[in-house]
Write a protein that holds these residues in place. Structure first.
Motif, PDB file in Angstrom:
ATOM      1  N   LYS A 166       0.824  -1.212   0.000  1.00 33.97           N
ATOM      2  CA  LYS A 166       0.000   0.000   0.000  1.00 33.97           C
ATOM      3  C   LYS A 166       0.854   1.257   0.000  1.00 33.97           C
ATOM      4  O   LYS A 166       0.491   2.264  -0.613  1.00 33.97           O
ATOM      5  N   HIS A 199      -3.067  -4.974  -4.957  1.00 34.24           N
ATOM      6  CA  HIS A 199      -3.606  -6.282  -5.339  1.00 34.24           C
ATOM      7  C   HIS A 199      -3.410  -7.251  -4.176  1.00 34.24           C
ATOM      8  O   HIS A 199      -2.291  -7.459  -3.710  1.00 34.24           O
ATOM      9  N   LYS A 200      -4.517  -7.807  -3.710  1.00 28.29           N
ATOM     10  CA  LYS A 200      -4.455  -8.737  -2.592  1.00 28.29           C
ATOM     11  C   LYS A 200      -4.137 -10.136  -3.099  1.00 28.29           C
ATOM     12  O   LYS A 200      -4.771 -10.632  -4.036  1.00 28.29           O
ATOM     13  N   GLU A 201      -3.140 -10.765  -2.508  1.00 25.83           N
ATOM     14  CA  GLU A 201      -2.750 -12.126  -2.874  1.00 25.83           C
ATOM     15  C   GLU A 201      -2.833 -13.032  -1.645  1.00 25.83           C
ATOM     16  O   GLU A 201      -2.614 -12.597  -0.517  1.00 25.83           O
ATOM     17  N   LYS A 202      -3.151 -14.304  -1.889  1.00 31.41           N
ATOM     18  CA  LYS A 202      -3.168 -15.277  -0.790  1.00 31.41           C
ATOM     19  C   LYS A 202      -1.750 -15.615  -0.341  1.00 31.41           C
ATOM     20  O   LYS A 202      -1.519 -16.027   0.791  1.00 31.41           O
ATOM     21  N   LYS A 227       3.050  -7.441   2.485  1.00 29.99           N
ATOM     22  CA  LYS A 227       1.630  -7.344   2.825  1.00 29.99           C
ATOM     23  C   LYS A 227       0.749  -7.148   1.603  1.00 29.99           C
ATOM     24  O   LYS A 227      -0.194  -6.350   1.606  1.00 29.99           O
ATOM     25  N   GLY A 228       1.064  -7.867   0.521  1.00 21.33           N
ATOM     26  CA  GLY A 228       0.245  -7.797  -0.675  1.00 21.33           C
ATOM     27  C   GLY A 228       1.087  -7.712  -1.926  1.00 21.33           C
ATOM     28  O   GLY A 228       2.255  -8.117  -1.951  1.00 21.33           O
TER      29      GLY A 228
END
Length: 236
Positions: A166, A199-202, A227-228
């Motif tokens: 972020k 972009h959120k990743e697992k 964190k992403g």
């Protein structure tokens, strides 16, 4: 009519020459002045010199306001007209027009919105001048002041890939249009990053992976981060 000036001394000379022909009271309004105006010029106008500042005062003093604003995810800004003192952006405020920065993605979005607010601020300023009444001014609260310096995209826009995803997104957006874009290197080649999204990743990326491009589509590159991840366009 306008006159180009070579330097600060030339500015002072031209002002004195211009005002020697005027008998009535004189006012001066600074618009994106490249000079820091000192008392030698302030005194010429008998403290009737003002500055149009795109930023909320005293929290957004200095240059590069819009870039710092996007970097820090500030939600509200302003167009401000204030009295000029011999220290930067410290004088009493006579006009403040607030601007909501919510849902603005890049500096260009902010400038389009601010342009309309600037018109209203200038209209109010000239109405005050023509009426002969500046009106009540508001003293700035120095305890809330934040001063940030000017920025140079060629020097200050390089990304630190150890930041969180972020933080990288807000940094890239802060140097997007109309500026030159955030920068990094790929295999020794300078690249420009724009149009950036979180972009959120697992996957919980290891620090060794930060800054690695792990997916490429026809439109975007996906880059691992803390964190992403970030989704962005890259140009060379």
């Amino acid at each position: 009519n306008f006159q180009a000036v070579k330097n600060y001394n030339d500015l002072k000379l031209k002002i004195n020459k211009l005002l020697s022909k005027k008998k009535s009271d004189n006012y001066c309004l600074l618009l994106n002045s490249i000079f820091v105006i000192k008392n030698d010029i302030i005194d010429i106008f008998k403290n009737k010199i003002f500055n149009l500042h795109v930023g909320k005062l005293p929290e957004q003093r200095g240059g590069g306001v819009t870039t710092w604003q996007f970097m820090s995810n500030i939600k509200f800004s302003a167009v401000t007209v204030h009295i000029v003192e011999d220290s930067l952006d410290t004088g009493n405020i006579i006009i403040e027009k607030k601007i909501s920065c919510k849902n603005l993605k890049i500096p260009q979005d902010f400038y389009k919105k601010a342009q309309k607010i600037e018109y209203k601020a200038l209209f109010d300023f000239f109405r005050k001048i023509y009426s002969g009444r500046i009106g009540k001014s508001i003293k700035q609260n120095s305890k809330r002041s934040v001063y940030m310096p000017r920025l140079d995209t060629n020097i200050h826009s390089f990304i630190n890939w150890n930041w969180t995803a972020k933080e990288i997104v807000s940094f890239i957006r802060s140097f997007d249009y109309p500026f030159g874009g955030a920068r990094s290197y790929i295999d020794g080649f300078l690249c420009i990053l724009r149009d950036c999204h979180f972009h959120k990743e697992k996957i919980n990326f290891h620090p060794f992976q930060y800054g690695l491009i792990y997916r490429v589509t026809s439109d975007y590159c996906f880059i691992a981060a803390q964190k992403g991840a970030i989704k962005t366009k890259i140009n060379f």
